[in-house]
Design an enzyme around this catalytic site. Structure first.
Site, PDB file in Angstrom:
ATOM      1  N   CYS A  81       0.832  -1.204   0.000  1.00 24.61           N
ATOM      2  CA  CYS A  81       0.000   0.000   0.000  1.00 24.61           C
ATOM      3  C   CYS A  81       0.868   1.257   0.000  1.00 24.61           C
ATOM      4  CB  CYS A  81      -0.885   0.033   1.250  1.00 24.61           C
ATOM      5  SG  CYS A  81      -1.926  -1.417   1.463  1.00 24.61           S
ATOM      6  N   ASN A 101       3.272 -10.513  -4.442  1.00 23.46           N
ATOM      7  CA  ASN A 101       2.105  -9.743  -4.804  1.00 23.46           C
ATOM      8  C   ASN A 101       2.218  -9.452  -6.301  1.00 23.46           C
ATOM      9  OD1 ASN A 101      -0.218  -8.123  -4.646  1.00 23.46           O
ATOM     10  ND2 ASN A 101       0.377  -7.332  -2.632  1.00 23.46           N
ATOM     11  N   GLY A 132      -1.367 -14.160 -12.490  1.00 22.51           N
ATOM     12  CA  GLY A 132      -1.646 -15.284 -13.380  1.00 22.51           C
ATOM     13  C   GLY A 132      -0.383 -16.010 -13.808  1.00 22.51           C
TER      14      GLY A 132
END
Length: 309
Positions: free
Chosen positions: A136, A198, A223
């Site tokens: 974040c 991530n 993916g």
């Protein structure tokens, strides 16, 4: 005749098998429970939660790419109170009615204090571990992504560690120069485990319209396309830290999961594959067991870091 032992321990979190779900791809499991009993999994990892909820980004915020997907959801969520009253309550009711499944809550924040406040709000809730999302932007550091800056990583992990005795998993961003340096900072500050990777920062372009496909131009790539990068980073972190690793990034099959374990992961998370096949995570559990039986592996822990280089 019994099958292979699949139980693992992820930094103090006991899992009956090495498979959980990647945050943001599974909500809290309610929708997927229509297809199979999510208690079959080693753990359920919830969508990221912030203190008061975030509205998320403008649409379009998802774009398909070759062997992958870009998302720019913006960590939209209704806040920690809603998570406790609705999602965690549902998981608790499910556990009372049948077999329980450990719950990992993904924690997000725009500043150090918000991470701590989310954890404090969850300390009386039925949570088994926290996954601290340090991807974040940090308002305390001028908007810099927390996970890209060693002092910020150390500060947020140190504060979260002081707020709880539950297992603390720190989710690393791959958008850094040296992933091992970030993993070491998390370990030194009190993390019980790290999870990676991530999403990778990317973009997609509509050539005919001469416009980006996402409203915010860039987004997170996930993916099968990211699996080689994820494997490399898991292997690097396994050789850099002594705490367990939760590996993720393009896992679609049991063999994919085994590859991550051979590179050093203790457990794995299935993410984007859930969108392609709602049974994906359950199939990965079965695939790991089938691999162990075929290869004569009695205990799945034998695979952790067993890559021969």
């Amino acid at each position: 005749m019994t099958g292979p032992k699949l139980a693992v321990n992820l930094g103090g979190l006991a899992m009956k098998n090495p498979v959980t779900t990647a945050s943001g791809t599974f909500a809290a499991g309610r929708e997927y429970d229509q297809f199979y009993d999510v208690a079959r999994l080693g753990a359920v990892t919830t969508k990221g939660v912030s203190l008061d909820g975030w509205p998320g980004n403008d649409s379009p915020r998802i774009a398909e790419t070759p062997s992958g997907m870009l998302n720019s959801i913006g960590l939209q969520n209704p806040g920690v109170k809603h998570l406790v009253e609705h999602d965690l309550a549902w998981l608790s009711e499910k556990a009372l009615a049948g077999e329980p499944v450990p719950v990992i809550v993904n924690v997000s924040g725009h500043g150090f204090d918000e991470y701590v406040q989310v954890i404090e709000a969850l300390e009386e809730a039925p949570v088994d571990a926290y996954e601290v999302n340090i991807s974040c932007p940090n308002v305390d550091a001028g908007g810099m992504t927390i996970g890209c800056h060693v002092p910020s990583v150390e500060e947020v992990v140190r504060r979260c560690r002081a707020a709880t005795r539950r297992p603390l998993i720190v989710k690393l961003t791959p958008n850094v120069t040296d992933i091992a340096e970030i993993a070491r900072a998390a370990e030194a500050s009190g993390a019980d485990a790290v999870s990676l990777i991530n999403t990778l920062l990317g973009m997609a372009v509509d050539a005919k319209r001469r416009r980006p496909k996402l409203a915010r131009v860039v987004g997170g790539l996930s993916g099968p396309a990211v699996k080689p990068v994820a494997l490399r980073m898991v292997w690097q972190c396994h050789n850099a830290v002594g705490i367990p690793i939760l590996g993720m990034g393009g896992i679609c099959t049991g063999e994919d999961a085994v590859e991550f374990m051979l590179c050093g992961a203790t457990a794995v998370a299935v993410g984007t594959a859930n969108f392609m096949d709602p049974l994906a995570a359950a199939r990965v559990v079965d695939g790991i067991a089938a691999y162990c039986e075929e290869q004569g592996v009695d205990d799945v822990n034998e695979l952790i870091g067993a890559l021969e280089c």
